[in-house]
Motif scaffolding. Structure first.
Motif, short mmCIF file in Angstrom:
data_model
loop_
_atom_site.label_atom_id
_atom_site.label_comp_id
_atom_site.label_asym_id
_atom_site.label_seq_id
_atom_site.Cartn_x
_atom_site.Cartn_y
_atom_site.Cartn_z
N GLY A 75 27.64 26.75 -8.63
CA GLY A 75 27.80 26.48 -7.21
C GLY A 75 29.09 25.81 -6.82
O GLY A 75 29.62 26.03 -5.73
N LYS A 76 29.62 24.99 -7.69
CA LYS A 76 30.83 24.23 -7.38
C LYS A 76 31.99 25.19 -7.15
O LYS A 76 32.18 26.14 -7.89
N PRO A 77 32.76 24.95 -6.08
CA PRO A 77 33.89 25.86 -5.80
C PRO A 77 34.93 25.84 -6.91
O PRO A 77 35.18 24.82 -7.53
N LEU A 78 35.48 27.00 -7.16
CA LEU A 78 36.56 27.11 -8.13
C LEU A 78 37.83 26.56 -7.50
O LEU A 78 38.13 26.85 -6.35
N ARG A 79 38.58 25.80 -8.23
CA ARG A 79 39.81 25.21 -7.69
C ARG A 79 41.01 26.06 -8.07
O ARG A 79 41.85 25.68 -8.85
N HIS A 135 27.60 31.41 -4.19
CA HIS A 135 26.29 32.05 -4.40
C HIS A 135 25.20 31.66 -3.41
O HIS A 135 24.35 32.48 -3.13
N LEU A 136 25.16 30.45 -2.92
CA LEU A 136 24.11 30.02 -1.99
C LEU A 136 24.73 29.19 -0.88
O LEU A 136 25.81 28.61 -1.06
N PRO A 137 24.03 29.07 0.25
CA PRO A 137 24.53 28.17 1.31
C PRO A 137 24.48 26.71 0.85
O PRO A 137 23.74 26.34 -0.06
N LYS A 138 25.26 25.89 1.51
CA LYS A 138 25.37 24.48 1.14
C LYS A 138 24.01 23.78 1.20
O LYS A 138 23.66 22.99 0.32
N MET A 139 23.21 24.06 2.22
CA MET A 139 21.91 23.40 2.36
C MET A 139 20.99 23.74 1.20
O MET A 139 20.24 22.89 0.74
N ALA A 140 21.05 24.96 0.71
CA ALA A 140 20.23 25.35 -0.44
C ALA A 140 20.65 24.57 -1.68
O ALA A 140 19.81 24.11 -2.46
N TRP A 141 21.96 24.38 -1.86
CA TRP A 141 22.43 23.61 -3.02
C TRP A 141 22.00 22.16 -2.92
O TRP A 141 21.63 21.55 -3.93
N ILE A 142 22.02 21.59 -1.71
CA ILE A 142 21.57 20.21 -1.55
C ILE A 142 20.10 20.09 -1.96
O ILE A 142 19.72 19.16 -2.69
#
Length: 123
Positions: free
Chosen positions: A58-62, A33-40
């Motif tokens: 946000g966490k990737p589905l495994r 849903h969002l870029p990594k920097m936005a999640w940080i």
């Protein structure tokens, strides 16, 4: 009541640290849903809500892992578990197989040398 607030604070801190490390160690293309920097930034500035949102959205589905750039996919059967693959039962048959391989390689080398010699004479 103070005990509950202190315990809640410790749990929130633990959750926040876990999610922050998880966001940082997640690959750039795997976040949802969002870029990594936005999640940080979300997890940093909104510790409790940001952590919960990261875990939910946000966490990737495994699921089945997709190959990354420059990676090959695994064959259906790993090399040594392939059905019908011959594996030596004892050391003697393994040594015999290696001996035959060396003999065949030496034959091929000698044939190649002979062919080179004939080509050189013909010129």
């Amino acid at each position: 009541m103070l005990y509950f607030g202190g315990l809640f604070g410790l749990l929130t801190l633990g959750l926040w640290l876990f999610c922050l490390v998880d966001v940082i160690t997640t690959d750039d293309g795997d976040t949802r849903h969002l870029p990594k920097m936005a999640w940080i930034l979300i997890v940093l500035f909104f510790p409790l809500a940001g952590s919960i949102v990261w875990l939910v959205a946000g966490k990737p589905l495994r699921g089945p892992a997709r190959p990354r750039a420059y990676e090959r996919t695994m064959p259906h059967f790993p090399e040594y578990d392939r059905p019908g693959r011959f594996a030596a039962g004892d050391a003697e048959s393994d040594a015999e197989f290696l001996r035959r391989c060396r003999e065949r390689a030496e034959e091929q080398r000698s044939k190649a040398r002979e062919a080179e010699g004939k080509d050189g004479e013909a010129r």
